[in-house]
Scaffold this motif. Structure first.
Motif, short mmCIF file in Angstrom:
data_model
loop_
_atom_site.label_atom_id
_atom_site.label_comp_id
_atom_site.label_asym_id
_atom_site.label_seq_id
_atom_site.Cartn_x
_atom_site.Cartn_y
_atom_site.Cartn_z
N UNK A 118 0.83 -1.21 0.00
CA UNK A 118 0.00 0.00 0.00
C UNK A 118 0.86 1.25 0.00
N UNK A 119 1.92 1.24 0.80
CA UNK A 119 2.81 2.40 0.85
C UNK A 119 3.51 2.60 -0.49
N UNK A 120 3.88 1.51 -1.15
CA UNK A 120 4.51 1.62 -2.47
C UNK A 120 3.54 2.19 -3.49
N UNK A 121 2.28 1.72 -3.44
CA UNK A 121 1.27 2.25 -4.37
C UNK A 121 1.10 3.76 -4.19
N UNK A 212 12.97 1.79 -6.58
CA UNK A 212 13.52 0.50 -6.99
C UNK A 212 13.45 -0.48 -5.83
N UNK A 213 12.97 -1.72 -6.04
CA UNK A 213 12.91 -2.72 -4.96
C UNK A 213 14.30 -2.97 -4.37
N UNK A 214 14.29 -3.36 -3.08
CA UNK A 214 15.54 -3.53 -2.36
C UNK A 214 16.02 -4.97 -2.29
N UNK A 221 6.46 -12.10 3.22
CA UNK A 221 6.89 -10.78 3.66
C UNK A 221 6.38 -9.67 2.77
N UNK A 222 6.45 -8.44 3.32
CA UNK A 222 6.01 -7.25 2.61
C UNK A 222 7.10 -6.78 1.64
N UNK A 223 6.71 -6.30 0.46
CA UNK A 223 7.71 -5.75 -0.46
C UNK A 223 8.27 -4.44 0.09
N UNK A 224 9.49 -4.14 -0.27
CA UNK A 224 10.09 -2.87 0.13
C UNK A 224 10.85 -2.30 -1.05
#
Length: 327
Positions: A118-121, A212-214, A221-224
């Protein structure tokens, strides 16, 4: 509700009552609104001054009639929208100046970590809403945070003149409905290309901010992702995009690419779509699925196009498609 464009609540109440009655005197409005006449006069005078009410005659006590609200209130709304847009641009500039200053004095501010889909969106939406020049995308299959149909911000940005360049991973085009979604973007002005594989997911806005993804993509797990400001790291990501852009194959929709080639032959809309997928390396079975036809039909149409191009191999057809400018 209308106070944001300069109409007070009292003025709105009086105007709505006047619209309902069609014509009315001060005492009639006061009676209907159950207010003293003295409380009605100031809102009525304000409505006349704003072009929303007009006396029906020259007499001092002539009834008033309402005027259409779209012109006076529409102009006020437009001015407010322009002011909000200018304010948003100013906030974006100030934010960038703040981050640049912090990065000069504290390297920890070079990269901001955002966690959760959600934060990424929300960050992707904010970045696109603040875009002024260009948005660059590496679009891989199985999106982490925002599927193509959810990205309505792109169409708003395209409409205000922001350029979009997107490179799609070939596997993404094999997903149901993916090609249709990409074509909608292309028809709206997006420049799209295809590569077999992309190294990372990536979004870069105005050459000043990248997301960019880490960590490697896993199901748990949640994406970051890292939000990267102006730096040599961002310069490297821009160079990475440009190098892949040069290698990628253009992908055009039937609406934007149906034009005569250098040999005068004009592929029809279905042929353009077919050739675009073929040149991008999409398998026959997947092309058939995307076009809603059988695999045999795809093979027959490609054979017909090979005959038109005067070649007897698929690599030869791909070469002639590029040379003749069919897509």
């Amino acid at each position: 509700m209308l106070d944001v464009i300069g109409l007070t609540s009292d003025e709105e109440d009086v105007y709505r009552c006047l619209v309902h009655l069609t014509t009315a005197r001060e005492d009639e409005l006061a009676e209907r609104l159950r207010r003293p006449v003295g409380e009605i006069r100031a809102p009525l005078a304000a409505l006349q001054g704003k072009g929303l009410a007009l006396p029906t005659g020259p007499e001092p006590d002539a009834p008033l009639r309402p005027l259409a609200p779209d012109v006076p209130l529409g102009e006020a709304l437009l001015r407010r929208q322009e002011a909000l847009e200018a304010a948003r641009a100013a906030v974006t500039q100030l934010t960038e100046e703040y981050r640049a200053g912090m990065r000069r004095h504290d390297p920890d501010h070079l990269v901001e970590v955002v966690t959760g889909a959600q934060a990424l969106r929300e960050r992707l939406r904010d970045l696109q809403n603040g875009a002024r020049v260009e948005v660059l995308w590496f679009c891989r299959a199985n999106p982490l945070a925002m599927a193509g149909p959810e990205n309505v911000e792109e169409f708003d940005a395209l409409a205000r003149g922001v350029r979009y360049r997107a490179i799609y991973e070939r596997g993404m085009l094999l997903e149901p409905g993916a090609l249709t979604d990409v074509e909608r973007g292309v028809d709206a002005g997006e420049q799209a290309r295809v590569l077999d594989r992309l190294p990372v997911r990536l979004a870069i806005v105005d050459g000043r901010t990248a997301l960019c993804p880490l960590v490697p993509e896993r199901g748990d797990g949640e994406p970051s992702a890292a939000v990267i400001g102006r730096s040599q790291l961002l310069d490297a990501l821009l160079a990475l995009f440009e190098s892949h852009w040069l290698m990628a194959t253009p992908l055009r929709s039937s609406a934007t690419a149906a034009r005569p080639g250098t040999d005068g032959y004009r592929p029809d809309a279905d042929e353009v779509r077919l050739l675009s997928l073929f040149v991008a390396g999409v398998p026959d079975k997947s092309i058939a699925s995307q076009l809603g036809v059988s695999r045999r039909t795809v093979q027959r149409r490609l054979a017909d196009l090979m005959a038109v191009a005067g070649v007897d191999t698929r690599p030869g057809l791909a070469f002639q498609v590029a040379r003749r400018g069919w897509v």
